[in-house]
Design a protein around this motif. Structure first.
Motif, short mmCIF file in Angstrom:
data_model
loop_
_atom_site.label_atom_id
_atom_site.label_comp_id
_atom_site.label_asym_id
_atom_site.label_seq_id
_atom_site.Cartn_x
_atom_site.Cartn_y
_atom_site.Cartn_z
N ALA A 17 40.60 13.95 -35.87
CA ALA A 17 40.05 12.96 -34.94
C ALA A 17 38.65 12.50 -35.38
CB ALA A 17 40.00 13.53 -33.53
N ASP A 18 37.84 13.42 -35.87
CA ASP A 18 36.46 13.09 -36.26
C ASP A 18 36.37 12.34 -37.58
OD1 ASP A 18 35.60 14.36 -33.97
OD2 ASP A 18 34.92 16.18 -34.99
N LEU A 45 49.81 21.26 -30.54
CA LEU A 45 48.61 20.64 -29.95
C LEU A 45 48.88 20.00 -28.58
CD1 LEU A 45 45.59 20.25 -30.36
CD2 LEU A 45 46.11 18.09 -31.51
N PRO A 46 50.02 19.30 -28.37
CA PRO A 46 50.25 18.70 -27.05
C PRO A 46 50.27 19.74 -25.91
CG PRO A 46 51.87 17.90 -28.61
CD PRO A 46 51.07 18.95 -29.31
N ARG A 54 46.29 13.00 -28.19
CA ARG A 54 46.36 11.54 -28.19
C ARG A 54 45.42 10.94 -29.24
NH1 ARG A 54 47.24 12.41 -22.65
NH2 ARG A 54 45.04 12.27 -22.14
N GLN A 55 44.24 11.52 -29.41
CA GLN A 55 43.30 11.04 -30.43
C GLN A 55 43.89 11.24 -31.83
OE1 GLN A 55 39.83 13.37 -29.66
NE2 GLN A 55 39.09 12.03 -28.02
N LEU A 60 46.79 9.50 -36.91
CA LEU A 60 47.93 9.70 -37.79
C LEU A 60 48.87 8.49 -37.80
CD1 LEU A 60 48.77 13.48 -37.21
CD2 LEU A 60 47.40 12.42 -39.02
N SER A 61 48.99 7.80 -36.67
CA SER A 61 49.81 6.58 -36.63
C SER A 61 49.19 5.50 -37.50
CB SER A 61 49.95 6.07 -35.20
OG SER A 61 50.70 6.97 -34.44
N TYR A 62 47.86 5.38 -37.43
CA TYR A 62 47.17 4.40 -38.27
C TYR A 62 47.37 4.76 -39.75
CZ TYR A 62 43.59 1.98 -40.85
OH TYR A 62 42.94 1.22 -41.79
#
Length: 82
Positions: A17-18, A45-46, A54-55, A60-62
């Motif tokens: 995320a960071d 993680l969920p 979500r972050q 990862l989707s990007y």
């Protein structure tokens, strides 16, 4: 789930995320396999931290959406230096 695995999931998730790291980059950084990173981020993680999940999912989707561009760039650089 062991505390050690939960802690690893959070650390890897925070790192992705960071920094916007890829799965391969995170696996290399933490010394685990890509499969472990995937399992940690997608399954574990969920259950531990939905907000962080979500972050990470967004990053990862990007990364997945631009992977064809990164692969092409790597090939271009490879042949420029040959």
């Amino acid at each position: 789930m062991h505390d050690r695995i939960q802690e690893r999931c959070i650390r890897i998730g925070q790192y992705i995320a960071d920094t916007g790291a890829t799965v391969r980059g995170a696996a290399r950084h933490f010394g685990v396999s890509k499969s472990s990173v995937h399992k940690d981020m997608d399954e574990r993680l969920p259950k531990i931290n939905q907000t962080l999940y979500r972050q990470v999912r967004r990053v990862l989707s990007y990364n997945k959406s631009v992977r064809h561009l990164r692969g092409g760039e790597a090939t271009r650089r490879k042949y420029l230096h040959s």
